[in-house]
Scaffold this motif. Structure first.
Motif, mmCIF file in Angstrom:
data_model
loop_
_atom_site.group_PDB
_atom_site.id
_atom_site.type_symbol
_atom_site.label_atom_id
_atom_site.label_comp_id
_atom_site.label_asym_id
_atom_site.label_seq_id
_atom_site.Cartn_x
_atom_site.Cartn_y
_atom_site.Cartn_z
ATOM 1 N N UNK A 142 36.819 32.944 18.985
ATOM 2 C CA UNK A 142 36.326 31.760 19.469
ATOM 3 C C UNK A 142 37.101 31.304 20.777
ATOM 4 N N UNK A 143 38.688 31.645 20.911
ATOM 5 C CA UNK A 143 39.511 31.404 22.022
ATOM 6 C C UNK A 143 38.850 32.359 22.989
ATOM 7 N N UNK A 144 38.515 33.504 22.584
ATOM 8 C CA UNK A 144 38.007 34.403 23.799
ATOM 9 C C UNK A 144 37.011 33.964 24.455
ATOM 10 N N UNK A 145 35.919 33.586 23.628
ATOM 11 C CA UNK A 145 34.578 32.959 24.285
ATOM 12 C C UNK A 145 35.043 31.971 25.135
ATOM 13 N N UNK A 146 35.705 30.941 24.835
ATOM 14 C CA UNK A 146 36.098 29.885 25.747
ATOM 15 C C UNK A 146 36.532 30.507 26.976
ATOM 16 N N UNK A 147 37.623 31.274 26.920
ATOM 17 C CA UNK A 147 38.262 31.862 27.893
ATOM 18 C C UNK A 147 37.322 32.538 29.009
ATOM 19 N N UNK A 148 36.465 33.186 28.414
ATOM 20 C CA UNK A 148 35.573 34.051 29.068
ATOM 21 C C UNK A 148 34.540 33.061 29.883
ATOM 22 N N UNK A 149 34.177 31.865 29.233
ATOM 23 C CA UNK A 149 33.579 31.245 30.000
ATOM 24 C C UNK A 149 34.099 30.281 31.384
ATOM 25 N N UNK A 150 35.325 30.202 31.028
ATOM 26 C CA UNK A 150 36.381 29.525 31.928
ATOM 27 C C UNK A 150 36.343 30.611 33.221
ATOM 28 N N UNK A 151 36.453 31.893 32.733
ATOM 29 C CA UNK A 151 36.781 32.912 33.682
ATOM 30 C C UNK A 151 35.602 33.259 34.595
ATOM 31 N N UNK A 152 34.203 33.041 34.055
ATOM 32 C CA UNK A 152 33.203 33.039 34.560
ATOM 33 C C UNK A 152 33.154 31.913 35.675
ATOM 34 N N UNK A 153 33.669 30.750 35.263
ATOM 35 C CA UNK A 153 33.320 29.509 36.579
ATOM 36 C C UNK A 153 34.306 29.723 37.373
ATOM 37 N N UNK A 154 35.476 30.321 37.195
ATOM 38 C CA UNK A 154 36.536 30.672 38.164
ATOM 39 C C UNK A 154 35.826 31.601 39.283
ATOM 40 N N UNK A 155 35.472 32.725 38.707
ATOM 41 C CA UNK A 155 34.915 33.984 39.529
ATOM 42 C C UNK A 155 33.550 33.179 40.530
ATOM 43 N N UNK A 156 32.890 32.446 39.713
ATOM 44 C CA UNK A 156 31.465 32.128 40.385
ATOM 45 C C UNK A 156 32.026 31.260 41.802
ATOM 46 N N UNK A 157 33.109 30.561 41.426
ATOM 47 C CA UNK A 157 33.715 29.405 42.487
ATOM 48 C C UNK A 157 34.771 29.817 43.213
ATOM 49 N N UNK A 158 34.965 31.240 43.120
ATOM 50 C CA UNK A 158 36.303 31.781 43.803
ATOM 51 C C UNK A 158 36.023 31.684 45.294
ATOM 52 N N UNK A 159 34.836 32.004 45.662
ATOM 53 C CA UNK A 159 34.678 31.595 47.313
ATOM 54 C C UNK A 159 34.308 30.200 47.682
ATOM 55 N N UNK A 160 35.198 29.606 48.386
ATOM 56 C CA UNK A 160 35.182 28.220 48.486
ATOM 57 C C UNK A 160 34.051 27.598 49.168
ATOM 58 N N UNK A 161 33.387 28.429 50.133
ATOM 59 C CA UNK A 161 32.188 27.986 50.732
ATOM 60 C C UNK A 161 31.113 27.870 49.883
ATOM 61 N N UNK A 162 30.950 28.945 49.301
ATOM 62 C CA UNK A 162 29.787 29.077 48.220
ATOM 63 C C UNK A 162 29.933 28.057 46.971
ATOM 64 N N UNK A 163 31.299 27.715 46.689
ATOM 65 C CA UNK A 163 31.661 26.670 45.738
ATOM 66 C C UNK A 163 31.091 25.313 46.038
ATOM 67 N N UNK A 164 31.387 24.842 47.275
ATOM 68 C CA UNK A 164 31.225 23.849 47.849
ATOM 69 C C UNK A 164 29.527 23.785 48.216
ATOM 70 N N UNK A 165 29.009 24.726 48.374
ATOM 71 C CA UNK A 165 27.343 24.631 48.642
ATOM 72 C C UNK A 165 26.874 24.452 47.215
ATOM 73 N N UNK A 166 27.433 25.257 46.019
ATOM 74 C CA UNK A 166 26.716 25.017 44.690
ATOM 75 C C UNK A 166 27.146 23.886 44.105
ATOM 76 N N UNK A 167 28.505 23.380 44.197
ATOM 77 C CA UNK A 167 28.832 21.927 43.589
ATOM 78 C C UNK A 167 28.209 20.814 44.156
#
Length: 558
Positions: free
Chosen positions: A365-390
């Motif tokens: 369970x903890x690793x599923x939650x951590x994988x989701x958090x990691x995916x969000x961090x990776x997706x938003x790692x580029x700040x310009x893309x993050x601002x565009x999506x968010x």
């Protein structure tokens, strides 16, 4: 029928026929492309300057009777728009509309539908400009503001027109009724059938999707003969003001009173919605917003039929997956898109506390939650893309809600502000993800609007389904997602979806996301649970906006 109105109908007849075909077979179709590259390059480049030319001055519309100027919009990207709008006297406006309704009613189905189709066509042509207005009132990112605020909203409006056309076309204008009488002469009656609108329609627009959530009710009511008052959210007036101006121009060109579609803006300090909603002449109300006000409208505006989309607890149940990385990447996009400010964004994510099976083995369970958090961090790692999506948070209340919710569970991923390279005062925040136990129901069973979600530890998948069923039955939901490699469990998800009347998205791991819906194919909400009492869009959404009044007389012909 005026010549201008006839030309409008004829010009768009093929589009109408294709729309009716699309809602019948539910396949992909749109006349309004979502790629900005298909629009004239000059129009796209000129859109920001055209938006800027509207700032800090009055916005001209047809208004009736005494008026005053109101305004006060502030872009979530950090600057005041400075635009003022004429606020007509509601009673004088309603009287004018009641005077205009007869001509609009008697014009007939083809005229009304032709006018609606022309309005939509012209709105599509200015989609780049509308996108700027949507971006700087709702806070949506540039691409989402263009797609959701422009072509996707227009799709939903056209969808409503197609359903209205289909419903009205089923009613013949006249018929000769002949009843055999055996040895006696038959009884013959000449009958006429009139499509009669309900009355004034009030569309209460929201701040986050000022066009997407407005166009279905606007065009469903207008096509069926009802004058429409649009009451925008005080923070997002401009997109619906631009829409109203186009509608008024087309109505006037077709020979009708432009005030058949009118804007009644107000302010937070001097709201008008309740008074408008309780007016005896208002017979239809379309509302998108909070549970509290939606429930108030349904309880108090008893003279009107209320179509309300409110809040719900959008849900994802994870049982087992083939590729955990792919599904967390898919969910990361859903949680990040427009900072969770969508009525379809998942909030409650149920996972067995014993973990799940994947193609690569068991994951806790903890690793599923951590994988989701990691995916969000990776997706938003580029700040310009993050601002565009968010995008930006539309309301300061949403920003405050993030802080309030941090104590509701164990933080898996904390929300953080991001700096926009162009707009230094933009309210931009990444998602907050919390871990909670199934027993902490008070935390995850209330809507927490914004970029806030919960990963909920359950006893097993059967328990996840049971909890989801209970919460959605009580609070409603617009979306339901499920992940499983077991076909038996997939059927259980399908059964759950029917029990709670919520659309199901199963095993999404590619370019389709649970919080997106496609006009002409996907029914947005069902009207079958507390989150919404109507669906965008089906026959029920339009057919009750008019009545059929018949007259009959003995036939004078054989």
């Amino acid at each position: 029928m005026t010549q201008a109105a006839q030309q409008m109908f004829d010009r768009h007849r093929e589009t109408l026929d294709q729309a009716v075909t699309a809602i019948t077979n539910r396949s992909f179709w749109t006349p309004y492309p979502e790629s900005m590259r298909t629009y004239p390059e000059d129009a796209v480049k000129a859109a920001p300057s055209k938006f800027e030319s509207l700032l800090n001055q009055p916005f001209a519309l047809h208004a009736t009777g005494s008026t005053q100027q109101v305004g006060g919009e502030v872009s979530p990207y950090g600057f005041e728009l400075g635009i003022t709008y004429e606020q007509p006297n509601p009673q004088e406006l309603i009287a004018t509309m009641q005077g205009a309704i007869r001509d609009w009613r008697d014009a007939g189905t083809e005229v009304r539908v032709g006018v609606c189709l022309e309005i939509l066509s012209r709105l599509n042509a200015i989609s780049p400009e509308i996108a700027q207005a949507v971006m700087h009132t709702s806070g949506q990112g540039p691409m989402m503001a263009f797609q959701a605020g422009g072509p996707h909203a227009q799709d939903r409006g056209l969808e409503a027109v197609a359903y209205a056309w289909q419903a009205m076309a089923q009613i013949p204008a006249t018929t000769k009724w002949v009843k055999p009488q055996g040895k006696h002469d038959p009884i013959a009656m000449d009958k006429r059938f009139h499509i009669v609108p309900r009355g004034i329609s009030l569309v209460v627009a929201c701040s986050t999707f000022p066009t997407w959530n407005t166009y279905p009710g606007l065009f469903a009511s207008l096509a069926t003969g009802n004058p429409v008052i649009i009451k925008p959210h005080p923070g997002a007036i401009l997109p619906v003001a631009m829409t109203t101006r186009v509608a008024q121009q087309v109505l006037e060109e077709a020979g009708f009173d432009p005030c058949l579609v009118s804007l009644v803006p107000d302010t937070v300090d001097a709201p008008l919605t309740k008074a408008l909603a309780l007016d005896p002449a208002v017979k239809l109300i379309d509302f998108t917003g909070s549970n509290a006000f939606g429930d108030w409208l349904i309880k108090n505006a008893t003279q009107a039929q209320v179509f309300a989309e409110k809040a719900g607890i959008n849900t994802v149940i994870i049982d087992s997956v083939d590729n955990l990385k792919a599904i967390t990447a898919n969910l990361a996009f859903s949680l990040s898109l427009y900072s969770g400010q969508m009525c379809t964004t998942p909030q409650a994510i149920y996972v067995p506390r014993s973990g799940i099976e994947t193609a690569d083995g068991h994951v806790s369970f903890d690793d599923v939650a951590a994988a989701l958090a990691k995916a969000v961090q990776a997706f938003l790692s580029d700040n310009d893309r993050a601002c565009t999506v968010l995008g930006a948070l539309q309301s300061r209340e949403t920003q405050a809600r993030i802080d309030e919710c941090r104590g509701l569970g164990e933080i898996v991923l904390d929300s953080e502000p991001r700096a926009h390279t162009q707009f230094s005062n933009a309210r931009i925040h990444t998602p907050l993800i919390l871990k909670v136990d199934a027993e902490q129901k008070a935390a995850y069973s209330e809507e927490r609007f914004g970029p806030i979600s919960f990963v909920i530890a359950t006893e097993n998948t059967a328990h996840s389904i049971e909890l989801a069923r209970d919460v959605i039955r009580e609070k409603g939901a617009i979306t339901l997602g499920g992940y499983t490699t077991d076909e038996v469990v997939a059927e259980q998800f399908e059964e759950l979806a029917m029990e709670v009347a919520t659309p199901l998205s199963l095993n999404l791991d590619g370019g389709i996301f649970v919080n997106q819906s496609a006009a002409f194919s996907d029914f947005h909400a069902t009207g079958g649970n507390p989150a919404a009492n109507a669906s965008l869009c089906n026959q029920a959404f339009v057919a009750s906006r008019f009545v059929v009044v018949q007259s009959r007389r003995h036939s004078q012909s054989n």
